[in-house]
Design a protein around this motif. Structure first.
Motif, mmCIF file in Angstrom:
data_model
loop_
_atom_site.group_PDB
_atom_site.id
_atom_site.type_symbol
_atom_site.label_atom_id
_atom_site.label_comp_id
_atom_site.label_asym_id
_atom_site.label_seq_id
_atom_site.Cartn_x
_atom_site.Cartn_y
_atom_site.Cartn_z
ATOM 1 N N HIS A 84 1.045 -1.315 -0.124
ATOM 2 C CA HIS A 84 -0.042 -0.262 0.059
ATOM 3 C C HIS A 84 0.793 1.112 0.029
ATOM 4 C CE1 HIS A 84 0.923 0.350 4.354
ATOM 5 N NE2 HIS A 84 0.582 1.266 4.255
ATOM 6 N N GLU A 90 1.175 5.546 1.282
ATOM 7 C CA GLU A 90 0.792 6.477 2.136
ATOM 8 C C GLU A 90 1.571 7.731 1.788
ATOM 9 O OE1 GLU A 90 1.791 5.748 6.334
ATOM 10 O OE2 GLU A 90 0.975 3.719 6.009
ATOM 11 N N TYR A 94 5.741 4.009 -0.925
ATOM 12 C CA TYR A 94 4.911 2.617 -0.997
ATOM 13 C C TYR A 94 5.640 1.650 0.112
ATOM 14 C CZ TYR A 94 2.170 2.800 -5.044
ATOM 15 O OH TYR A 94 1.232 3.331 -6.044
ATOM 16 N N PRO A 149 -0.592 -3.719 6.593
ATOM 17 C CA PRO A 149 -1.197 -2.386 6.702
ATOM 18 C C PRO A 149 -1.742 -2.131 8.109
ATOM 19 C CG PRO A 149 -2.622 -3.472 5.044
ATOM 20 C CD PRO A 149 -1.445 -4.317 5.476
ATOM 21 N N GLU A 200 -1.100 -5.171 -5.575
ATOM 22 C CA GLU A 200 -1.770 -5.132 -4.258
ATOM 23 C C GLU A 200 -0.917 -6.206 -3.312
ATOM 24 O OE1 GLU A 200 -5.881 -5.380 -5.134
ATOM 25 O OE2 GLU A 200 -5.811 -3.426 -6.224
#
Ligand code: SER
Length: 613
Positions: free
Chosen positions: A528, A530, A560, A565, A584
Motif C-alpha cells: 500500500h 501513504e 510505497y 497495513p 496489491e
C-alpha cells in the motif's frame, strides 16, 4: 567558426570573469521527477537558484546537453533540434543585470565580433496581475552599451519570461538578444516578428519562484541564468540558413546520404537529429534503453521514426548503427560517456532495429487486413482512430506509418473512396483520445510528461515495479545499507537495477537475494502507499530519491510499503518513495530470478532480473 571554438571562447570568457566551468550534468534530471529530460543549463542548478550553496561558488558557466521533445514534430525545418547544447553563465545570488548585460554585450561584440548595427534586444513588458514591473532597468543598461532605443522592444510573458523548468520553481523575466541575418542592411527599427532577426541568447533574471498554487513569490536571492543555443548560434555566425549546415552535422548527413537510395532533405535531417538524440540519451551516465515508459519511450520513438524515414528514402537495413558510430566518434572527446557506453548504445540499437523491423513485418499485413475488411464493407466512415490505436498497441506501429501504408494501399488498389487523406486530422484526434484514455488508466510517473507519450501500465510492468522494491530491500539486507539505487529501467521483458556496491556479487549473495525476494512473494505480503511529509517518510525508514525535495507535489511524498497495513508502516519490510503503480499483494509477482550481474561503472553494479509464473 567551429563548435569547439565557440564552446571554448564562451567558457574562457566567463572564466576570466570569475566563473567556474562546470561539466554538463546528466540528460536525465536527478532532482526533478516532473520532467523527463534536462531541458536547459539552469535545470540541474535549480536547488542552487533556490538558495542552496554550489560547491563551485556563485559564478558558474557550462555547456549543457539538453533534450527538448515539445517541438519534435517540427524537426526537419531549419531551426529545431531534439538534442542540442546550451552555453550558459550563472550568478547565484551574486551579480545582477548590470554585469549580465554588459558581459553579454562584450561577448557578442568583442569576442564574436558581431557589429552593433546588427543587434537588437527585447525586454519584459511587465504584468500588472502579478505585480511585476516593466523591465526598464535592462532597457536602460542596453542603451548604455550603445543599443539604440528603436532596437529595444518590450514583450510579454510568451516571449520574455523563462521558467520554471518543471511545474514549480525558479523563474523570471528575461532579455533576449537578436542578430540580423538578412542580406540587406539591418532596418533601423527592430521588428521581432521579422524572421531575419534571429534570437541567439537570453539573460534570465530569476528572482521569482512559482508555487504549486500558481503564485510568483520573490526568491530569497536574485539570480542570473543565461542560455545560448550552440548549434543555432553557430549557424547564424557562419551565415548558414539552417542548423544542419554546421560542421558537426556534415559527416552524419553524408553518411545518411550515402546509405539512401532516394535522398530527401527533410527525412535526412530528421534521421540525423533523431539518431543523435537517441545516442546521447542512451549514452548518458544513466544509460536509458528503448522501452514503453518514460525516457525509454522517447528513445524508442526516435529510433522507430528514424527507421521509418530510412525506409522512405530507400535505406534497406542497418541505417541506425553506422550513423550512431559516426556520432559517437565526433562527440566522444567532449562527452566521454559516449565512448564509455558505446557498446551499450550499439547493442541496444541493434536490438531495437531488429524489434521494429519485426513489428513492421508483422504489423503491415495487419494494416492490409484492416484495409481489406473496410474495403469489403465499402463503408469508409467506419474506419477510425481506434482501429489505428489498436494496431499501435498490438504491434507497436506508429500512427504515421499506419497512415502512410493505408494511403499506399488506396493508391495501389485504386480506391480513392477509402482514402483517409482528408480525414487525417479527425483520425489523428480519435487516435490521440484513445491514447489519452490509455494513459489515464495508468498511474506511472511518466504520464503526461511529454507529448505523445505512452506510459506502460501493463500487468507485467506493474509486477516488475514491485519486484524492484523487494530486490532493493533484499540487496540492502544481504550486502549492507550502503546499497542505494543508481538507476532503474523496466520493460515487459525484464527489470534492470543499478546500485552502489564496491564488488562483484558472489553466486551465494545472488542466491540469497533471490531467496529473500521469493520468500516475500510466497508470503503474499500486502502493498500500500501513504502520502507523507519528508520527515515522516524518513522516520518510517523510507529509501529512495529524497533529493526530489525541490520539486514535489505539495509538501508530500508518496511512499510505497510492502508490509501488513494493520501494523505501523514503519515496521514494513520495504518502504520506498515512488510514484507507483504496484501490485496489491506480492503473491501476484509469481516468482523472481536474477539473470545477470555486471559492472556499469566504478562502484556501481547492475542486475537484470525476470519475474514469472
Ligand atoms: N533558461 C534559459 C533558457 O533555457 C536560459 O538559460 O533559455
Amino acid at each position: 567558426m567551429t563548435s569547439q571554438e565557440l564552446r571554448q571562447k564562451y567558457l574562457d570568457f566567463f572564466r576570466a570573469k570569475g566563473h567556474t566551468i562546470i561539466p554538463s550534468a546528466s540528460l536525465i534530471p536527478e532532482n526533478d521527477p516532473t520532467v523527463l529530460f534536462t531541458t536547459a543549463g539552469m535545470h540541474p542548478l535549480v536547488p542552487c537558484l533556490l538558495g542552496e550553496e554550489h560547491p563551485c561558488g556563485k559564478r558558474l558557466t557550462s555547456c549543457q546537453k539538453c533534450i527538448r521533445t515539445g517541438d519534435i514534430d517540427e524537426v526537419g525545418d531549419d531551426v529545431h533540434l531534439t538534442f542540442f547544447e546550451m552555453l550558459g553563465n550563472w550568478s547565484l545570488g551574486d551579480y545582477w543585470k548590470k554585469e549580465a548585460i554588459s558581459w553579454s554585450f562584450e561577448f557578442l561584440t568583442k569576442e564574436l565580433g558581431l557589429p552593433i548595427e546588427k543587434l537588437a534586444v527585447t525586454c519584459f513588458e511587465g504584468e500588472e496581475k502579478n505585480n511585476i514591473e516593466q523591465d526598464n532597468e535592462s532597457a536602460k543598461l542596453w542603451q548604455e552599451q550603445g543599443i539604440q532605443k528603436e532596437r529595444i522592444v518590450f514583450l510579454g510573458r510568451d516571449d520574455n519570461w523563462w521558467g520554471p523548468a518543471g511545474l514549480t520553481g525558479p523563474c523570471g523575466p528575461d532579455t533576449e538578444m537578436f542578430y540580423w541575418v538578412g542580406e540587406e542592411p539591418a532596418p533601423k527599427v527592430f521588428d521581432p516578428k521579422d524572421k531575419r532577426w534571429v534570437e541567439i541568447w537570453n539573460d534570465v533574471f530569476m528572482q521569482y519562484s512559482k508555487t504549486a498554487d500558481g503564485k510568483f513569490e520573490p526568491l530569497k536571492q536574485r539570480n542570473v541564468d543565461t542560455g545560448m543555443g550552440l548549434e543555432r548560434t553557430l549557424a547564424v555566425l557562419n551565415g548558414y540558413d539552417n542548423v544542419f549546415a554546421i560542421q558537426e552535422f556534415e559527416p552524419i548527413i553524408s553518411k545518411i546520404k550515402e546509405l539512401a537510395v532516394k535522398p530527401n532533405e527533410k527525412a535526412i535531417r530528421i534521421i540525423a537529429d533523431h539518431i543523435k538524440a537517441a545516442v546521447f540519451i542512451m549514452g548518458d551516465s544513466h544509460g536509458i534503453s528503448p522501452s514503453n515508459v518514460g525516457q525509454g519511450y522517447v528513445v524508442r520513438r526516435l529510433i522507430r521514426e528514424t527507421i521509418e524515414r530510412g525506409k522512405l528514402i530507400g535505406v534497406k537495413d542497418g541505417l541506425v548503427v553506422p550513423v550512431a558510430e559516426i556520432i559517437i566518434s565526433i562527440f566522444k572527446n567532449i562527452y566521454s560517456e559516449l565512448q564509455k557506453n558505446s557498446d551499450f548504445i550499439i547493442d541496444e540499437l541493434i536490438i531495437e532495429e531488429k524489434k521494429y523491423n519485426k513489428a513492421i513485418t508483422e504489423g503491415l499485413p495487419e494494416v492490409r487486413r484492416l484495409y481489406d475488411f473496410y474495403r469489403t464493407l465499402g463503408e469508409i466512415k467506419l474506419v477510425g482512430g481506434k482501429d489505428f490505436f489498436n494496431l499501435y498497441q498490438t504491434h507497436g506501429l506508429r500512427f504515421q506509418l499506419i497512415f502512410e501504408e493505408w494511403d499506399r494501399l488506396c493508391q495501389t488498389f485504386k480506391t480513392p473512396n477509402l482514402s483517409l487523406i482528408n480525414r487525417k486530422e479527425e483520425i489523428a484526434s480519435e487516435y490521440s483520445n484513445e491514447l489519452k484514455k490509455h494513459q489515464k488508466s495508468s498511474q506511472t510517473a511518466s504520464v503526461g510528461m511529454f507529448k505523445g507519450g505512452l506510459a506502460d501500465n501493463s500487468e507485467i510492468v506493474v509486477k516488475y515495479h514491485t519486484a524492484t522494491h523487494l530486490l532493493h530491500q533484499a540487496l540492502r539486507q544481504v550486502l549492507g545499507e550502503h546499497v542505494a539505487q543508481k538507476g532503474s529501467n523496466i520493460n515487459a521483458e525484464r527489470l534492470r537495477f543499478d546500485f552502489s556496491h564496491p564488488a562483484k556479487m558472489t553466486a551465494e549473495e545472488i542466491a540469497q537475494v533471490e531467496k529473500i525476494v521469493n520468500e516475500k512473494i510466497k508470503a503474499d505480503v500486502p502493498v500500500h502507499f501513504e502520502m507523507l511529509s519528508v520527515d515522516e517518510a524518513k522516520q518510517k525508514g523510507a529509501i529512495g530519491l529524497f533529493e526530489d525535495k525541490y520539486v514535489k507535489l505539495g509538501n508530500q511524498v508518496k511512499v510505497y510499503f510492502v508490509g501488513d497495513p494493520s501494523v505501523d508502516s514503519g515496521q514494513a519490510y520495504s518502504a520506498e518513495i515512488c510514484g507507483g503503480p504496484h501490485v496489491e499483494h506480492t503473491g501476484q509477482i509469481g516468482s523472481f530470478k536474477i539473470i545477470k550481474e555486471e559492472a556499469v561503472a566504478a562502484g556501481i553494479r547492475r542486475l537484470k532480473a525476470v519475474v514469472g509464473k
